[in-house]
Design an enzyme around this catalytic site. Structure first.
Site, PDB file in Angstrom:
ATOM      1  N   HIS A 134       0.838  -1.203   0.000  1.00 14.97           N
ATOM      2  CA  HIS A 134       0.000   0.000   0.000  1.00 14.97           C
ATOM      3  C   HIS A 134       0.879   1.261   0.000  1.00 14.97           C
ATOM      4  O   HIS A 134       0.586   2.230  -0.696  1.00 14.97           O
ATOM      5  CB  HIS A 134      -0.941  -0.021   1.202  1.00 14.97           C
ATOM      6  N   LYS A 196      -9.305  12.530  -2.379  1.00 17.10           N
ATOM      7  CA  LYS A 196     -10.305  11.851  -1.556  1.00 17.10           C
ATOM      8  C   LYS A 196      -9.969  12.106  -0.097  1.00 17.10           C
ATOM      9  O   LYS A 196      -8.814  12.064   0.282  1.00 17.10           O
ATOM     10  CB  LYS A 196     -10.207  10.347  -1.868  1.00 17.10           C
ATOM     11  N   ARG A 198     -10.975  10.748   3.774  1.00 16.25           N
ATOM     12  CA  ARG A 198     -11.761   9.832   4.601  1.00 16.25           C
ATOM     13  C   ARG A 198     -12.477  10.644   5.668  1.00 16.25           C
ATOM     14  O   ARG A 198     -11.926  11.595   6.214  1.00 16.25           O
ATOM     15  CB  ARG A 198     -10.861   8.785   5.252  1.00 16.25           C
ATOM     16  N   ASP A 223      -6.272   2.044  -8.579  1.00 14.25           N
ATOM     17  CA  ASP A 223      -5.968   2.104  -7.149  1.00 14.25           C
ATOM     18  C   ASP A 223      -5.110   0.882  -6.826  1.00 14.25           C
ATOM     19  O   ASP A 223      -5.038  -0.051  -7.634  1.00 14.25           O
ATOM     20  CB  ASP A 223      -7.283   2.062  -6.352  1.00 14.25           C
ATOM     21  N   ASP A 227     -11.285  -2.389  -1.528  1.00 10.34           N
ATOM     22  CA  ASP A 227     -11.728  -3.128  -0.348  1.00 10.34           C
ATOM     23  C   ASP A 227     -13.259  -3.163  -0.374  1.00 10.34           C
ATOM     24  O   ASP A 227     -13.859  -4.054  -0.972  1.00 10.34           O
ATOM     25  CB  ASP A 227     -11.143  -2.440   0.895  1.00 10.34           C
ATOM     26  N   THR A 228     -13.915  -2.192   0.223  1.00  7.55           N
ATOM     27  CA  THR A 228     -15.390  -2.183   0.200  1.00  7.55           C
ATOM     28  C   THR A 228     -15.931  -1.575  -1.097  1.00  7.55           C
ATOM     29  O   THR A 228     -17.139  -1.519  -1.285  1.00  7.55           O
ATOM     30  CB  THR A 228     -15.935  -1.348   1.367  1.00  7.55           C
ATOM     31  N   GLY A 230     -15.933   1.512  -1.889  1.00  8.68           N
ATOM     32  CA  GLY A 230     -16.402   2.888  -1.720  1.00  8.68           C
ATOM     33  C   GLY A 230     -15.586   3.879  -2.533  1.00  8.68           C
ATOM     34  O   GLY A 230     -16.147   4.679  -3.298  1.00  8.68           O
TER      35      GLY A 230
HETATM   36  C1  R5P Z   1      -6.589   3.616   0.334  1.00 12.36           C
HETATM   37  O1  R5P Z   1      -5.838   4.526   0.611  1.00 12.36           O
HETATM   38  C2  R5P Z   1      -6.387   2.648  -0.780  1.00 12.36           C
HETATM   39  O2  R5P Z   1      -5.575   3.121  -1.793  1.00 12.36           O
HETATM   40  C3  R5P Z   1      -7.732   2.247  -1.361  1.00 12.36           C
HETATM   41  O3  R5P Z   1      -8.305   3.393  -1.946  1.00 12.36           O
HETATM   42  C4  R5P Z   1      -8.644   1.718  -0.312  1.00 12.36           C
HETATM   43  O4  R5P Z   1      -8.062   0.618   0.303  1.00 12.36           O
HETATM   44  C5  R5P Z   1      -9.964   1.329  -0.896  1.00 12.36           C
HETATM   45  O5  R5P Z   1     -10.848   1.043   0.137  1.00 12.36           O
HETATM   46  P1  R5P Z   1     -12.409   1.004  -0.146  1.00 12.36           P
HETATM   47  O6  R5P Z   1     -12.600   0.129  -1.353  1.00 12.36           O
HETATM   48  O7  R5P Z   1     -13.022   0.391   1.087  1.00 12.36           O
HETATM   49  O8  R5P Z   1     -12.859   2.411  -0.372  1.00 12.36           O
END
Ligand code: R5P
Length: 324
Positions: A134, A196, A198, A223, A227-228, A230
């Site tokens: 990451h 973006k 959070r 990306d 994960d989810t 979002g």
């Molecule tokens: C976060 O900094 C990562 O680069 C991804 O954007 C993140 O892991 C995505 O998470 P989700 O799909 O839950 O928004």
């Protein structure tokens, strides 16, 4: 090329056995014989069923769902191999979990990716081979050599073959900008960035700002992981509102947890391209997800590490990287 250790052995835990099999196929080696299972009290047990004495041993384990069990399996396998007198143990981690907990950005929070690096080292790993962490600095959490590979060129090759007429690469957040820039270079197209932010420690995000021009282009969102869903789906909506002609999405690690699949189904994304660094379970298989393999990348790297050959040379433009 002469190796420094005896034979190679490749073992796998239970998290991504198909990828481990494909890696072994690439390097033309049978998968090492081992049992790893859980007792009814949830204690994990492992037995290595062949000699590894003084050998060059690779353990392939994606730290993916069930994440904490996958981690324990890895640690226990490494311990078993160390006690079986393996010459050198390399933890091959196609996906490294807890990568997003990599800094103390609030009071009284852990740096779990550092803790995980320590645990892998203490268990007995001598080296780590991993794919698209990451954050690059996680490599420095280890005091043992880390080969940090990228699968961005695998995604890029796929999109180049599509011959998109007017693409623009869009990074889903600023932290991902370098990866997106490299991807855009490989696609020979412009780059746009989404800022973006959070809104808390849970999985909610909000898209704030789009930097660059996307109108009239085919957007290829990238990306490191979904994960989810979002971040990716909000980014897709953001570029859709700007008037792009088509929307593609790409990531290395398709975690696709919780609501991800439902979100993707309802999104304007026409195709999502991921790799098999994390297995895509049956329940998550929907028609517009394309899975590319990192087996050749890992297999090639394992052979080079064993031979004491350059891994960096794998990524030099124009090098003929892989055996056929
Ligand atoms: C976060 O900094 C990562 O680069 C991804 O954007 C993140 O892991 C995505 O998470 P989700 O799909 O839950 O928004």
């Amino acid at each position: 090329m002469p190796g420094f250790y005896n034979e190679i052995n490749v073992f796998t835990g239970n998290s991504n056995p198909k990828l481990a099999k494909d890696v072994c196929e690439y390097i033309n080696l049978p998968l090492g014989r081992a049992e790893i299972f859980e007792f009814s009290n949830e204690n994990i047990f492992c037995k290595i069923n062949e000699s590894v004495r003084e050998n060059d041993v690779f353990v392939i384990q994606s730290l993916s769902t069930p994440v904490n069990r996958s981690i324990m399996e890895l640690l226990i396998m490494i311990d078993a191999l160390k006690r079986a007198s393996a010459g050198r143990i390399t933890a091959v981690l196609p996906y490294f979990a807890y990568g997003r907990t990599d800094k103390k950005d609030q009071p009284r929070v852990p740096i779990t990716s550092r803790l995980l690096a320590d645990m892998i080292t203490v268990a007995g790993a001598n080296r780590v081979l991993t794919v698209d962490l990451h954050a690059g600095q996680i490599e420095g959490f280890f005091n043992i050599p880390v080969d940090h590979l990228t699968a961005v060129h695998i995604l890029a090759d796929y999109f180049v073959a599509k011959q998109l007429t007017n693409p623009v690469v869009v990074s889903t957040d600023l932290g991902n900008a370098k990866r997106a820039r490299n991807f855009a270079e490989l696609l020979n197209c412009p780059l746009a960035l989404i800022e973006k932010r959070r809104t808390g420690n849970d999985d909610r995000t909000s898209v704030l700002n789009l930097i660059g021009t996307v109108k009239g282009h085919q957007a290829v969102l990238i990306d490191d992981e979904i994960d989810t869903g979002g971040s990716m789906v909000q980014a897709a909506q953001r570029v859709a509102d700007e008037g792009v002609t088509e929307i593609y999405a790409a990531c290395i690690h398709g975690i696709l947890s919780g609501p991800a699949i439902e979100r993707l189904k309802k999104s304007p994304i026409q195709e999502l391209v991921i790799t098999d660094s994390v297995p895509l379970t049956q329940a998550k298989q929907i028609p517009n997800i394309k899975v590319l393999t990192v087996a050749r990348l890992l297999g090639e790297c394992i052979m080079r590490v064993h031979a004491g050959a350059s891994v960096g040379a794998l990524f030099h433009p124009g090098s003929s990287n892989f055996s056929s």
